[in-house]
Design a protein around this motif. Structure first.
Motif, PDB file in Angstrom:
ATOM      1  N   CYS A  96      -0.649  -5.322   6.363  1.00 23.49           N
ATOM      2  CA  CYS A  96      -0.525  -4.518   5.137  1.00 23.49           C
ATOM      3  C   CYS A  96       0.278  -5.316   4.099  1.00 23.49           C
ATOM      4  O   CYS A  96       1.442  -5.668   4.349  1.00 23.49           O
ATOM      5  CB  CYS A  96       0.156  -3.190   5.438  1.00 23.49           C
TER       6      CYS A  96
ATOM      7  N   CYS B 162       5.186  -5.013  14.243  1.00 24.73           N
ATOM      8  CA  CYS B 162       4.085  -4.043  14.200  1.00 24.73           C
ATOM      9  C   CYS B 162       2.806  -4.743  14.648  1.00 24.73           C
ATOM     10  O   CYS B 162       2.579  -5.903  14.287  1.00 24.73           O
ATOM     11  CB  CYS B 162       3.938  -3.517  12.774  1.00 24.73           C
TER      12      CYS B 162
ATOM     13  N   TYR C  95       6.739  -5.581   7.343  1.00 27.49           N
ATOM     14  CA  TYR C  95       6.271  -6.065   8.652  1.00 27.49           C
ATOM     15  C   TYR C  95       5.088  -7.031   8.503  1.00 27.49           C
ATOM     16  O   TYR C  95       4.552  -7.497   9.499  1.00 27.49           O
ATOM     17  CB  TYR C  95       5.810  -4.892   9.527  1.00 27.49           C
TER      18      TYR C  95
ATOM     19  N   CYS D  67       3.970  -4.262   3.019  1.00 29.93           N
ATOM     20  CA  CYS D  67       4.943  -3.865   4.050  1.00 29.93           C
ATOM     21  C   CYS D  67       5.803  -5.037   4.517  1.00 29.93           C
ATOM     22  O   CYS D  67       5.316  -6.164   4.673  1.00 29.93           O
ATOM     23  CB  CYS D  67       4.179  -3.263   5.230  1.00 29.93           C
TER      24      CYS D  67
ATOM     25  N   ASN E 106      -0.089  -4.098  13.759  1.00 25.72           N
ATOM     26  CA  ASN E 106      -1.043  -4.206  12.658  1.00 25.72           C
ATOM     27  C   ASN E 106      -0.284  -4.777  11.459  1.00 25.72           C
ATOM     28  O   ASN E 106       0.170  -4.048  10.618  1.00 25.72           O
ATOM     29  CB  ASN E 106      -1.584  -2.797  12.346  1.00 25.72           C
TER      30      ASN E 106
HETATM   31  S1  SF4 Z   1       2.417  -0.306   6.913  1.00 26.06           S
HETATM   32 FE1  SF4 Z   1       3.655  -1.807   8.010  1.00 26.06          FE
HETATM   33  S2  SF4 Z   1       4.290  -0.737   9.878  1.00 26.06           S
HETATM   34 FE2  SF4 Z   1       2.529   0.406   9.020  1.00 26.06          FE
HETATM   35  S3  SF4 Z   1       0.717  -0.485  10.010  1.00 26.06           S
HETATM   36 FE3  SF4 Z   1       1.018  -1.630   8.111  1.00 26.06          FE
HETATM   37  S4  SF4 Z   1       2.238  -3.420   8.723  1.00 26.06           S
HETATM   38 FE4  SF4 Z   1       2.414  -1.896  10.369  1.00 26.06          FE
END
Ligand code: SF4
Length: 307
Positions: free
Chosen positions: A31, A26, A36, A34, A28
């Motif tokens: 988070c 991802c 990712y 998450c 971004n």
């Molecule tokens: S929640 Fe996860 S998939 Fe969504 S923007 Fe944040 S890091 Fe990326």
């Protein structure tokens, strides 16, 4: 660098789709809740994507297997939908994205709808004309995480935006005719932040007024900063029944024009769904019934909850 094909992580409603990776990870990746988090975004070569589309088309049209080209499982595919992976496939560079969608349309003429996850930042980076071009090429729906309407909470979990960005991004996509499905996360504020999370989330969801909205329940992913906070005793998880209280309050307080709301995602302890406001009463009654009984055996067991 070889492209790492991502695992299939999809919205519940995309179960009939073909999963076509354009990226991995991802863009971004900050988070704190998450899986990712900290992931490295990989952009797949368009040549490689074209080969996969060719292989898929050869199989669909002539029953031919093209050796050496990996394709996604086809057992549940309806032949009409494609979901672009990964965490925010809309981050794929626009000219290449447009070419990919054109190629998909050319090779799979029965295609009805293309979908993808997108961050609000991805949508805001595109102008309405670009989004309209993608819409004409059958990009019909984008799945975006609001997570919470509380800006304070969004900042705390490293979302990298505020609720206003999500509102603006949604308007832009709607202007281009693309449907929006907005996700919120029950329990994201923990015990202490629950009330504000729910109040702000209902308010912002009403302002966005999406065509689809979905609730997930926070599932702590080992290795993420939020999981660490929890282990250190600095984040307190709400209970399964508190998550249903949050869900009920959000549904009660949110005002939608015509929204299909669902908690069908595997992370939730109770699956409800309905068109709001038309079926609001029924959905709330369903939750009230479960909350009144307080029978843990009526909830989805912890072992079968998924991300
Ligand atoms: S929640 Fe996860 S998939 Fe969504 S923007 Fe944040 S890091 Fe990326």
């Amino acid at each position: 660098m070889t492209f790492r094909r991502p695992l299939i992580i999809r919205p519940p409603s995309e179960w009939k789709s073909y999963f076509l990776p354009l990226t991995s990870g991802c863009s971004n990746n900050t988070c704190t809740f998450c899986g990712y988090f900290g992931s490295k975004l990989q952009i797949r070569e368009s040549e490689e994507i074209r080969k996969e589309i060719d292989a898929l088309a050869a199989l669909v049209s002539y029953g031919l297997d093209i050796p050496g080209v990996q394709i996604s499982p086809l057992d549940q595919w309806d032949g009409k939908r494609v979901f672009l992976q990964d965490g925010d496939a809309l981050a794929y560079p626009f000219p290449k994205l447009k070419e990919t969608l054109e190629y998909l349309n050319k090779k799979l003429p029965n295609l009805e709808r293309i979908a993808a996850y997108a961050t609000p930042q991805d949508i805001l980076r595109r102008d309405v004309d670009e989004l309209s071009i993608l819409k004409k090429l059958k990009l019909g729906i984008l799945y975006t995480g609001l997570e919470s309407g509380s800006d304070e909470l969004l900042q705390r979990v490293g979302k990298g935006l505020n609720s206003d960005h999500v509102i603006k991004a949604t308007r832009k996509a709607k202007e281009a005719g693309i449907l929006m499905s907005i996700t919120v996360i029950l329990g994201l504020g923990g015990v202490e932040g629950s009330e504000k999370h729910v109040e702000d989330t209902a308010r912002v969801l009403s302002e966005i007024d999406p065509e689809y909205a979905g609730a997930l329940t926070l599932t702590l992913v080992p290795g993420t900063p939020l999981h660490r906070e929890w282990k250190e005793g600095n984040f307190h998880l709400i209970s399964p029944f508190q998550s249903l209280e949050e869900l009920k309050t959000i549904i009660e307080r949110a005002n939608f024009t015509n929204c299909f709301f669902s908690s069908m995602h595997a992370s939730n302890y109770q699956a409800v769904r309905g068109r709001l406001p038309q079926e609001k009463e029924g959905v709330i009654e369903e939750l009230e019934y479960v909350l009144a009984k307080r029978d843990p055996s009526s909830l989805r067991p912890e072992f079968s909850r998924g991300l």
